[in-house]
Design a protein around this motif. Structure first.
Motif, short mmCIF file in Angstrom:
data_model
loop_
_atom_site.label_atom_id
_atom_site.label_comp_id
_atom_site.label_asym_id
_atom_site.label_seq_id
_atom_site.Cartn_x
_atom_site.Cartn_y
_atom_site.Cartn_z
N GLY A 46 0.80 -1.22 0.00
CA GLY A 46 0.00 0.00 0.00
C GLY A 46 0.83 1.27 0.00
N ALA A 47 0.52 2.15 0.94
CA ALA A 47 1.13 3.48 0.96
C ALA A 47 2.62 3.45 1.26
N GLY A 48 3.12 2.37 1.85
CA GLY A 48 4.54 2.29 2.19
C GLY A 48 5.36 1.41 1.26
N VAL A 49 4.78 1.00 0.14
CA VAL A 49 5.48 0.07 -0.74
C VAL A 49 6.79 0.69 -1.25
N ASP A 50 7.85 -0.11 -1.24
CA ASP A 50 9.17 0.29 -1.72
C ASP A 50 9.82 1.38 -0.87
N LYS A 51 9.28 1.64 0.32
CA LYS A 51 9.86 2.66 1.21
C LYS A 51 10.89 1.99 2.12
N ALA A 52 12.14 2.39 1.99
CA ALA A 52 13.19 1.84 2.85
C ALA A 52 13.13 2.49 4.23
N GLY A 53 13.75 1.82 5.21
CA GLY A 53 13.81 2.37 6.55
C GLY A 53 12.60 1.97 7.38
N THR A 54 12.17 2.88 8.24
CA THR A 54 11.12 2.60 9.22
C THR A 54 9.80 3.20 8.78
N VAL A 55 8.80 2.35 8.65
CA VAL A 55 7.45 2.79 8.30
C VAL A 55 6.55 2.56 9.51
N LEU A 56 5.94 3.63 10.00
CA LEU A 56 5.06 3.57 11.16
C LEU A 56 3.63 3.78 10.70
N THR A 57 2.78 2.80 10.97
CA THR A 57 1.36 2.92 10.66
C THR A 57 0.58 3.12 11.94
N ILE A 58 -0.27 4.14 11.95
CA ILE A 58 -1.15 4.43 13.08
C ILE A 58 -2.59 4.29 12.61
N THR A 59 -3.35 3.39 13.23
CA THR A 59 -4.75 3.22 12.86
C THR A 59 -5.63 3.89 13.91
N LEU A 60 -6.58 4.67 13.45
CA LEU A 60 -7.44 5.45 14.32
C LEU A 60 -8.87 4.98 14.17
N GLY A 61 -9.42 4.43 15.24
CA GLY A 61 -10.79 3.92 15.23
C GLY A 61 -11.34 3.96 16.63
N THR A 62 -11.87 2.83 17.11
CA THR A 62 -12.34 2.75 18.49
C THR A 62 -11.20 3.04 19.45
N GLY A 63 -10.02 2.55 19.13
CA GLY A 63 -8.80 2.86 19.87
C GLY A 63 -7.74 3.37 18.91
N ILE A 64 -6.48 3.22 19.29
CA ILE A 64 -5.36 3.55 18.41
C ILE A 64 -4.51 2.30 18.28
N GLY A 65 -4.34 1.86 17.05
CA GLY A 65 -3.44 0.76 16.77
C GLY A 65 -2.15 1.28 16.16
N SER A 66 -1.10 0.48 16.21
CA SER A 66 0.18 0.93 15.67
C SER A 66 0.98 -0.26 15.18
N ALA A 67 1.75 -0.02 14.14
CA ALA A 67 2.61 -1.07 13.59
C ALA A 67 3.90 -0.44 13.10
N LEU A 68 5.01 -1.07 13.42
CA LEU A 68 6.32 -0.60 13.03
C LEU A 68 6.97 -1.65 12.13
N VAL A 69 7.32 -1.24 10.92
CA VAL A 69 7.97 -2.13 9.96
C VAL A 69 9.29 -1.48 9.55
N HIS A 70 10.39 -2.20 9.76
CA HIS A 70 11.70 -1.67 9.41
C HIS A 70 12.32 -2.51 8.29
N ASP A 71 12.56 -1.86 7.16
CA ASP A 71 13.09 -2.56 5.98
C ASP A 71 12.31 -3.83 5.69
N GLY A 72 11.00 -3.73 5.78
CA GLY A 72 10.13 -4.84 5.45
C GLY A 72 9.87 -5.83 6.56
N VAL A 73 10.53 -5.67 7.71
CA VAL A 73 10.39 -6.62 8.82
C VAL A 73 9.50 -6.01 9.90
#
Length: 270
Positions: free
Chosen positions: A137-164
């Motif tokens: 999606g929005a982070g495709v081919d982005k090197a380094g650290t990609v932080l996703t924050i999901t905003l809904g009933t609560g706040i979710g978060s995901a950290l992906v570094h170099d695809g991991v």
């Protein structure tokens, strides 16, 4: 369906939510290309009440049975990926902020594996969404650290570094605003509950929260997901970080796709 190596390129992904449980068949590869697309329509059933482990497992089994009945269903030997609104550590549920408390301590992966009679891989729902966004999606081919924050009933978060994926970040539980959990003040539900207009919500809640998170993790890209990502014009113009900040591409399908991807990669590593 199989890729050039002979391995199946489709997997079932299940997204367990507070109001609905939805699943789909996800096409991950076609030849040398990676797609990350639903293969056919989603299938959704309302989350049972009470949402106890046994009731939810029965609903998941019903969804998987429907997907298995389709002409282009994945091989039954492929693990099923399931994402879930809780901290999942080695297949065990450790939290219950937005789910029935009876889940705490449950061996979630074993429960679903026994009910489905097949291998299951389980992860946090925000982790699934972040994994999907970083790969397809929005982070495709982005090197380094990609932080996703999901905003809904609560706040979710995901950290992906170099695809991991770095799992179970739980940034909605950060103490903020005098000791309150951040999601109590900065989630989409908080905006609705307090009847905040979008500009006030963005400037007085999201901006300080995201600035604090950026200071902690120094991401190369921040992706905003969840339901409000469908309305970027309402809040994105009021946000500014050092890192680029964008809205998610995959919206309601991110959990399904991320869960399927997680299952496929776990299978490949075995």
């Amino acid at each position: 369906m199989a890729d050039s190596s002979g391995k199946s390129s489709t997997y079932i992904g299940i997204d367990i939510g507070g109001t609905g449980i939805k699943g789909g068949i996800v096409r991950l590869k076609s030849g040398h290309d990676t797609n990350g697309e639903l293969h056919g329509s989603r299938f959704r059933i309302p989350t049972p009440r009470p949402a106890t482990p046994e009731h939810v497992a029965d609903t998941v089994a019903e969804i998987v049975a429907e997907l298995d009945s389709r002409p282009k269903a994945p091989q039954s030997s492929n693990p099923v990926g399931i994402c879930f609104p809780a901290v999942i550590h080695h297949g065990i549920c450790l939290s219950a902020n937005n789910i029935d408390p009876s889940w705490v301590g449950a061996e979630v992966a074993d429960l679903f594996s026994a009910r489905l009679e097949r291998e299951v891989r389980v992860l946090n729902d925000a982790d699934a969404a972040g994994l999907a966004e970083s790969r397809f999606g929005a982070g495709v081919d982005k090197a380094g650290t990609v932080l996703t924050i999901t905003l809904g009933t609560g706040i979710g978060s995901a950290l992906v570094h170099d695809g991991v994926l770095i799992p179970n970040l739980e940034l909605g539980s950060l103490e903020f605003w005098g000791g309150s959990m951040a999601e109590k003040k900065a989630s989409a539900a908080a905006r609705e509950r307090e009847d905040l207009d979008w500009q006030v919500y963005a400037k007085e809640r999201l901006q300080p929260y995201l600035t604090h998170v950026e200071r902690l993790f120094s991401p190369d890209l921040v992706i905003i997901g969840g339901g409000i990502s469908k309305r970027p014009d309402d809040f994105m113009p009021y946000l500014s970080l050092r890192a680029p900040i964008v809205t998610a591409d995959m919206t309601n399908n991110a959990g399904i796709i991320g869960a399927a991807l997680f299952a496929s990669e776990a299978s490949a590593s075995n």
